[in-house]
Design a protein around this motif. Sequence first.
Motif, PDB file in Angstrom:
ATOM      1  N   ALA A  59       1.031  -1.192  -0.223  1.00  0.00           N
ATOM      2  CA  ALA A  59       0.180  -0.211  -0.224  1.00  0.00           C
ATOM      3  C   ALA A  59       1.405   1.162   0.354  1.00  0.00           C
ATOM      4  O   ALA A  59       2.332   1.259   0.529  1.00  0.00           O
ATOM      5  N   PRO A  60       0.380   2.549  -0.387  1.00  0.00           N
ATOM      6  CA  PRO A  60       0.574   4.253  -0.632  1.00  0.00           C
ATOM      7  C   PRO A  60       1.368   4.232   0.877  1.00  0.00           C
ATOM      8  O   PRO A  60       0.935   3.389   1.892  1.00  0.00           O
ATOM      9  N   ALA A  61       2.491   4.340   1.650  1.00  0.00           N
ATOM     10  CA  ALA A  61       3.868   4.497   2.533  1.00  0.00           C
ATOM     11  C   ALA A  61       2.009   5.968   3.214  1.00  0.00           C
ATOM     12  O   ALA A  61       1.546   6.401   3.161  1.00  0.00           O
ATOM     13  N   GLY A  62       2.423   5.145   4.288  1.00  0.00           N
ATOM     14  CA  GLY A  62       1.331   6.056   5.336  1.00  0.00           C
ATOM     15  C   GLY A  62       0.090   5.102   5.462  1.00  0.00           C
ATOM     16  O   GLY A  62      -0.625   6.168   5.987  1.00  0.00           O
ATOM     17  N   GLU A  68      -4.256   8.524  -4.441  1.00  0.00           N
ATOM     18  CA  GLU A  68      -5.063  10.446  -3.853  1.00  0.00           C
ATOM     19  C   GLU A  68      -4.857  11.100  -2.451  1.00  0.00           C
ATOM     20  O   GLU A  68      -4.083  12.776  -2.258  1.00  0.00           O
ATOM     21  N   ARG A  69      -5.234  10.100  -1.350  1.00  0.00           N
ATOM     22  CA  ARG A  69      -4.788  10.529  -0.363  1.00  0.00           C
ATOM     23  C   ARG A  69      -3.900  10.643   0.120  1.00  0.00           C
ATOM     24  O   ARG A  69      -3.501  11.456   0.975  1.00  0.00           O
ATOM     25  N   ALA A  70      -3.521   9.165   0.122  1.00  0.00           N
ATOM     26  CA  ALA A  70      -1.731   9.491   0.783  1.00  0.00           C
ATOM     27  C   ALA A  70      -0.725  10.663  -0.183  1.00  0.00           C
ATOM     28  O   ALA A  70      -0.423  11.308   0.638  1.00  0.00           O
ATOM     29  N   ALA A  71      -1.533  10.827  -1.574  1.00  0.00           N
ATOM     30  CA  ALA A  71      -0.631  12.055  -2.131  1.00  0.00           C
ATOM     31  C   ALA A  71      -0.747  13.694  -1.363  1.00  0.00           C
ATOM     32  O   ALA A  71      -0.344  14.330  -1.053  1.00  0.00           O
ATOM     33  N   ALA A  72      -1.876  13.580  -1.430  1.00  0.00           N
ATOM     34  CA  ALA A  72      -2.421  14.595  -0.343  1.00  0.00           C
ATOM     35  C   ALA A  72      -1.764  14.784   0.864  1.00  0.00           C
ATOM     36  O   ALA A  72      -1.591  16.038   1.331  1.00  0.00           O
ATOM     37  N   ALA A  73      -1.929  14.012   1.573  1.00  0.00           N
ATOM     38  CA  ALA A  73      -1.455  14.093   2.887  1.00  0.00           C
ATOM     39  C   ALA A  73      -0.301  14.062   3.520  1.00  0.00           C
ATOM     40  O   ALA A  73       0.301  14.891   3.633  1.00  0.00           O
ATOM     41  N   LEU A  74       0.915  13.709   2.107  1.00  0.00           N
ATOM     42  CA  LEU A  74       2.519  13.939   1.989  1.00  0.00           C
ATOM     43  C   LEU A  74       2.766  15.557   1.623  1.00  0.00           C
ATOM     44  O   LEU A  74       3.624  15.551   2.036  1.00  0.00           O
ATOM     45  N   ARG A  75       1.151  16.224   1.204  1.00  0.00           N
ATOM     46  CA  ARG A  75       1.931  17.017   0.427  1.00  0.00           C
ATOM     47  C   ARG A  75       1.699  18.288   1.052  1.00  0.00           C
ATOM     48  O   ARG A  75       2.537  19.147   1.403  1.00  0.00           O
ATOM     49  N   ALA A  76       0.360  18.557   2.252  1.00  0.00           N
ATOM     50  CA  ALA A  76       0.035  18.639   2.813  1.00  0.00           C
ATOM     51  C   ALA A  76       1.497  18.714   4.400  1.00  0.00           C
ATOM     52  O   ALA A  76       1.876  19.635   5.079  1.00  0.00           O
ATOM     53  N   ASN A  77       2.106  17.637   4.842  1.00  0.00           N
ATOM     54  CA  ASN A  77       2.775  17.245   5.779  1.00  0.00           C
ATOM     55  C   ASN A  77       4.255  17.804   4.969  1.00  0.00           C
ATOM     56  O   ASN A  77       4.656  18.491   6.030  1.00  0.00           O
ATOM     57  N   ARG A  78       4.665  17.865   3.844  1.00  0.00           N
ATOM     58  CA  ARG A  78       5.623  18.728   3.143  1.00  0.00           C
ATOM     59  C   ARG A  78       5.731  20.097   3.675  1.00  0.00           C
ATOM     60  O   ARG A  78       6.266  20.460   3.941  1.00  0.00           O
TER      61      ARG A  78
END
Length: 424
Positions: free
Chosen positions: A26-29, A163-173
């Motif tokens: 699964a995608p990280a996190g 999409e959710r994982a990418a959005a969370a990653l962008r927000a965290n960054r």
Amino acid sequence: MTGLPAGGSPAKPARSDAIPVQPGPAPAGTGSVWDVDAVILLVEDDAGDALLVEEMLADSELDSALTWCKTLTEARRFLAGSRTPCCVLLDLHLPDVFGLDAVTQIVESAPDAAIVVLTGRAEADTGLSAVATGAQDYLVKGRLDPEALGRSVRYALQRKQVERAAAALRANRLMAQENARLERGLLPVPLLHDDSFEAVARYEPGRAHALLSGDFYDVVQTSDGTVHAVIGDVSGHGAAEAALGVCLRVAWRTAVLCATGQLEQVRLLEEILVAERSDPHVFATVTSLAFAPDRRRVRVVRAGHPGLLLRSGARVTWEEPEPGMALGLVPGTGTARWSVSELSLPGDGRAVLFTDGLFEGRSGPGSRLGEEGLLAMARRHGSLAARAFVDALVDGAAGAASPYGGLADDVAVLHLGWGRSSGR
């Protein structure tokens, strides 16, 4: 919400088994949608089309619970109570909503749901617009087959998870970048007019991924040539303590530039600490130094803070100037709790200040480095230049604590003195 109609034959009951587990990480996190039950929600007011979709799902490789809603209102009510991954098969012609507004309402009310839009043969462009609006895929009803439907549901669920994982990653960054930019801006830059005074600092916050902690320090030279320095430690760990440490540092610098005496500086810091702290049990320790322009003396005020190291050549000693009470323990009693000590400085004398995180780390199963251990380490590195000496202390303490979880507390170290060292 209702069961699917018979349509000339008994309706198949909705199944509650999970979609089979798919290979691959699964995608990280995130957890994979295939690791938990996933449901399929059909939002369709036409009974014939609903039966067709049910038959297609029955013949596909999917084995997932199916729920049918005739209106978007029913669908939103179902999604509000759902706690499992859901793929919405969404018709765009419903009694209570029409067109792409149906997609928008699902996205707004259930942002974690995957959406596959069901369109007519002449609505291919509408399907593409639906994907642009927030759906993960679209299917043409007249071209449905079990394989295409099963694949679309699987892909939609996986795309939504990505999409959710990418959005969370962008927000965290973005948050990390903003925090780093803010915290770097709050770290002090020594204010020195005389480049013959050397100030070397190292700062290691105990919070993971942080740049600031409750430890603080600063160095300021006033117009009379005196170099003032402070180091302090706010009790506790976290963002609130970091903010309070920054507040005290800025207040100290302001007091120095306003020619406030050392004892009055400490009293003002306590007053600000008491006013700004969120918990009445929070306190702070502080050591304030004033290097006289004659380069022979340093005046010291201690408020609950550890002692300091004095360096002369390769020789290192531990000094304990007159102690005083930590800030915030018994506020409002004036400056009588602190006193000014004066230390003599040899021609090449350097003072090394630090917070207790430097020597309170574990160095054995039931032992800590302690003040004696720190002094012994400092003497082993007594011949090093300022920067290398500071790094040796911090890295040595961290190395000793590494097998036992590392340094748990914040660490700040200041190496101060007249005349830049050259090769010592």
